[in-house]
Design a protein around this motif. Structure first.
Motif, PDB file in Angstrom:
ATOM      1  N   LYS A 115      -5.009  -7.970  -8.989  1.00  0.00           N
ATOM      2  CA  LYS A 115      -4.093  -6.855  -8.794  1.00  0.00           C
ATOM      3  C   LYS A 115      -4.844  -5.601  -8.380  1.00  0.00           C
ATOM      4  CE  LYS A 115      -0.455  -8.305 -11.979  1.00  0.00           C
ATOM      5  NZ  LYS A 115       0.195  -8.023 -13.273  1.00  0.00           N
ATOM      6  N   MET A 116      -5.970  -5.368  -9.054  1.00  0.00           N
ATOM      7  CA  MET A 116      -6.763  -4.178  -8.724  1.00  0.00           C
ATOM      8  C   MET A 116      -7.301  -4.264  -7.303  1.00  0.00           C
ATOM      9  SD  MET A 116      -8.736  -3.398 -12.291  1.00  0.00           S
ATOM     10  CE  MET A 116      -9.472  -1.892 -11.696  1.00  0.00           C
ATOM     11  N   ALA A 117      -7.744  -5.444  -6.909  1.00  0.00           N
ATOM     12  CA  ALA A 117      -8.244  -5.626  -5.547  1.00  0.00           C
ATOM     13  C   ALA A 117      -7.130  -5.396  -4.538  1.00  0.00           C
ATOM     14  CB  ALA A 117      -8.838  -7.023  -5.388  1.00  0.00           C
ATOM     15  N   GLN A 118      -5.937  -5.907  -4.849  1.00  0.00           N
ATOM     16  CA  GLN A 118      -4.790  -5.708  -3.963  1.00  0.00           C
ATOM     17  C   GLN A 118      -4.429  -4.233  -3.871  1.00  0.00           C
ATOM     18  OE1 GLN A 118      -3.381  -8.021  -2.084  1.00  0.00           O
ATOM     19  NE2 GLN A 118      -2.065  -6.485  -1.188  1.00  0.00           N
ATOM     20  N   GLN A 119      -4.454  -3.540  -5.013  1.00  0.00           N
ATOM     21  CA  GLN A 119      -4.157  -2.109  -5.007  1.00  0.00           C
ATOM     22  C   GLN A 119      -5.182  -1.342  -4.186  1.00  0.00           C
ATOM     23  OE1 GLN A 119      -3.982  -1.006  -9.121  1.00  0.00           O
ATOM     24  NE2 GLN A 119      -1.862  -1.688  -9.390  1.00  0.00           N
ATOM     25  N   LYS A 120      -6.433  -1.761  -4.293  1.00  0.00           N
ATOM     26  CA  LYS A 120      -7.483  -1.095  -3.527  1.00  0.00           C
ATOM     27  C   LYS A 120      -7.251  -1.310  -2.037  1.00  0.00           C
ATOM     28  CE  LYS A 120     -12.474  -0.628  -3.232  1.00  0.00           C
ATOM     29  NZ  LYS A 120     -13.760  -1.094  -3.716  1.00  0.00           N
ATOM     30  N   GLN A 121      -6.867  -2.530  -1.657  1.00  0.00           N
ATOM     31  CA  GLN A 121      -6.580  -2.795  -0.248  1.00  0.00           C
ATOM     32  C   GLN A 121      -5.376  -1.982   0.211  1.00  0.00           C
ATOM     33  OE1 GLN A 121      -6.096  -7.026   0.031  1.00  0.00           O
ATOM     34  NE2 GLN A 121      -8.284  -7.416   0.186  1.00  0.00           N
ATOM     35  N   ASP A 122      -4.352  -1.897  -0.645  1.00  0.00           N
ATOM     36  CA  ASP A 122      -3.172  -1.111  -0.298  1.00  0.00           C
ATOM     37  C   ASP A 122      -3.535   0.354  -0.118  1.00  0.00           C
ATOM     38  OD1 ASP A 122      -1.681  -3.408  -0.423  1.00  0.00           O
ATOM     39  OD2 ASP A 122      -0.820  -2.981  -2.407  1.00  0.00           O
ATOM     40  N   LYS A 123      -4.360   0.865  -1.043  1.00  0.00           N
ATOM     41  CA  LYS A 123      -4.781   2.262  -0.937  1.00  0.00           C
ATOM     42  C   LYS A 123      -5.571   2.495   0.338  1.00  0.00           C
ATOM     43  CE  LYS A 123      -4.895   3.487  -5.834  1.00  0.00           C
ATOM     44  NZ  LYS A 123      -5.752   3.871  -6.962  1.00  0.00           N
ATOM     45  N   THR A 124      -6.430   1.535   0.668  1.00  0.00           N
ATOM     46  CA  THR A 124      -7.217   1.660   1.891  1.00  0.00           C
ATOM     47  C   THR A 124      -6.301   1.652   3.101  1.00  0.00           C
ATOM     48  OG1 THR A 124      -9.042   0.497   0.802  1.00  0.00           O
ATOM     49  CG2 THR A 124      -9.136   0.669   3.190  1.00  0.00           C
ATOM     50  N   ALA A 125      -5.318   0.761   3.090  1.00  0.00           N
ATOM     51  CA  ALA A 125      -4.361   0.711   4.194  1.00  0.00           C
ATOM     52  C   ALA A 125      -3.548   2.002   4.249  1.00  0.00           C
ATOM     53  CB  ALA A 125      -3.446  -0.489   4.034  1.00  0.00           C
ATOM     54  N   ASP A 126      -3.132   2.494   3.081  1.00  0.00           N
ATOM     55  CA  ASP A 126      -2.385   3.751   3.035  1.00  0.00           C
ATOM     56  C   ASP A 126      -3.235   4.905   3.544  1.00  0.00           C
ATOM     57  OD1 ASP A 126      -0.224   2.416   2.009  1.00  0.00           O
ATOM     58  OD2 ASP A 126      -0.566   3.048  -0.076  1.00  0.00           O
ATOM     59  N   ARG A 127      -4.469   4.929   3.117  1.00  0.00           N
ATOM     60  CA  ARG A 127      -5.371   5.998   3.576  1.00  0.00           C
ATOM     61  C   ARG A 127      -5.542   5.963   5.081  1.00  0.00           C
ATOM     62  NH1 ARG A 127     -10.107   5.357  -0.891  1.00  0.00           N
ATOM     63  NH2 ARG A 127      -8.990   6.262  -2.636  1.00  0.00           N
ATOM     64  N   VAL A 130      -2.398   7.208   6.632  1.00  0.00           N
ATOM     65  CA  VAL A 130      -2.312   8.662   6.450  1.00  0.00           C
ATOM     66  C   VAL A 130      -3.286   9.365   7.381  1.00  0.00           C
ATOM     67  CG1 VAL A 130      -2.804  10.527   4.809  1.00  0.00           C
ATOM     68  CG2 VAL A 130      -1.443   8.568   4.086  1.00  0.00           C
ATOM     69  N   LEU A 131      -4.476   8.835   7.498  1.00  0.00           N
ATOM     70  CA  LEU A 131      -5.458   9.433   8.405  1.00  0.00           C
ATOM     71  C   LEU A 131      -4.962   9.373   9.850  1.00  0.00           C
ATOM     72  CD1 LEU A 131      -8.866   8.121   6.985  1.00  0.00           C
ATOM     73  CD2 LEU A 131      -7.996  10.463   6.944  1.00  0.00           C
ATOM     74  N   GLU A 132      -4.348   8.264  10.215  1.00  0.00           N
ATOM     75  CA  GLU A 132      -3.819   8.121  11.570  1.00  0.00           C
ATOM     76  C   GLU A 132      -2.706   9.139  11.818  1.00  0.00           C
ATOM     77  OE1 GLU A 132      -4.087   6.736  15.256  1.00  0.00           O
ATOM     78  OE2 GLU A 132      -5.317   5.993  13.609  1.00  0.00           O
ATOM     79  N   MET A 133      -1.842   9.302  10.821  1.00  0.00           N
ATOM     80  CA  MET A 133      -0.763  10.290  10.951  1.00  0.00           C
ATOM     81  C   MET A 133      -1.327  11.703  11.047  1.00  0.00           C
ATOM     82  SD  MET A 133       2.115   8.745   8.316  1.00  0.00           S
ATOM     83  CE  MET A 133       2.891  10.316   8.146  1.00  0.00           C
ATOM     84  N   GLU A 134      -2.343  11.992  10.241  1.00  0.00           N
ATOM     85  CA  GLU A 134      -2.963  13.317  10.293  1.00  0.00           C
ATOM     86  C   GLU A 134      -3.602  13.558  11.649  1.00  0.00           C
ATOM     87  OE1 GLU A 134      -5.656  13.509   7.010  1.00  0.00           O
ATOM     88  OE2 GLU A 134      -4.066  13.918   5.548  1.00  0.00           O
ATOM     89  N   LYS A 135      -4.216  12.549  12.217  1.00  0.00           N
ATOM     90  CA  LYS A 135      -4.820  12.692  13.544  1.00  0.00           C
ATOM     91  C   LYS A 135      -3.748  12.996  14.589  1.00  0.00           C
ATOM     92  CE  LYS A 135      -8.884   9.762  12.910  1.00  0.00           C
ATOM     93  NZ  LYS A 135      -9.535   8.501  13.311  1.00  0.00           N
ATOM     94  N   ARG A 136      -2.628  12.262  14.495  1.00  0.00           N
ATOM     95  CA  ARG A 136      -1.535  12.503  15.452  1.00  0.00           C
ATOM     96  C   ARG A 136      -1.011  13.927  15.319  1.00  0.00           C
ATOM     97  NH1 ARG A 136       1.599   7.092  13.987  1.00  0.00           N
ATOM     98  NH2 ARG A 136       0.168   5.606  14.933  1.00  0.00           N
TER      99      ARG A 136
END
Length: 181
Positions: A115-127, A130-136
């Motif tokens: 679960k923690m690994a999945q959450q970390k992957q989700d956070k990485t994907a979210d980040r 978010v970074l892509e949106m901030e760039k746009r």
């Protein structure tokens, strides 16, 4: 004669101790070794070092129990083997329950880790999203800023043209007013 009589009792004791276990039945150590092998197979992919350490501790405890049992067997030949069997059986049951508890705990820890690994992957994907949106947004703001700078240049040109036209208009008004006099 009394020494022969005493020796005869010792010999009878050792014979009864040897003949108490039925031939062909596995000894206590063989059964525990078999149980240990089975438990190792059941554990499968568990941590090898902790498995070795726990196996070593069980082996040492078993050897100590066997040593005390063998010393007691020499002292008391009329031991009740049924009670020994029942106590060994209850101990085996306790060990099985402990093993099941440890396996459940291991499964729980594994699921938490996944679960923690999945959450970390989700956070990485979210980040990354978010970074892509901030760039746009940043690019859009930069475009707006450059457009506004262009408009500012046009505005300053228009202001200067407006001021020039006002000055020309004032000069024309003066000329017209001098001609009309």
């Amino acid at each position: 004669m009394s020494s022969l009589h005493g020796r005869g009792k010792d010999l009878a004791r050792s014979r009864t101790a040897q003949s108490d276990s039925p031939p062909g039945s596995p000894s206590l150590t063989a059964r525990t070794l078999r149980h240990e092998r089975l438990s190792r197979l059941e554990l499968g992919g568990s941590d090898a070092s902790s498995e070795r350490a726990s196996a070593r501790a069980r082996r040492e405890a078993r050897e100590a129990r066997l040593a005390t049992l063998s010393s007691r067997a020499g002292e008391d030949s009329s031991r009740d083997y049924r009670k020994l069997y029942e106590s060994a059986l209850t101990e085996n049951q306790k060990l099985k329950t402990k093993l099941q508890e440890a396996q459940l705990e291991l499964a729980d820890v594994k699921s938490k880790l996944e679960k923690m690994a999945q959450q970390k992957q989700d956070k990485t994907a979210d980040r990354s999203s978010v970074l892509e949106m901030e760039k746009r947004e940043r690019r859009a703001l930069e475009r707006k800023m450059s457009e506004m700078e262009e408009e500012m240049k046009v505005l300053t040109e228009l202001k200067s043209d407006n001021q020039r036209l006002k000055d020309e208009n004032g000069a024309l008004i003066r000329v017209i007013s001098k001609l009309s006099k």
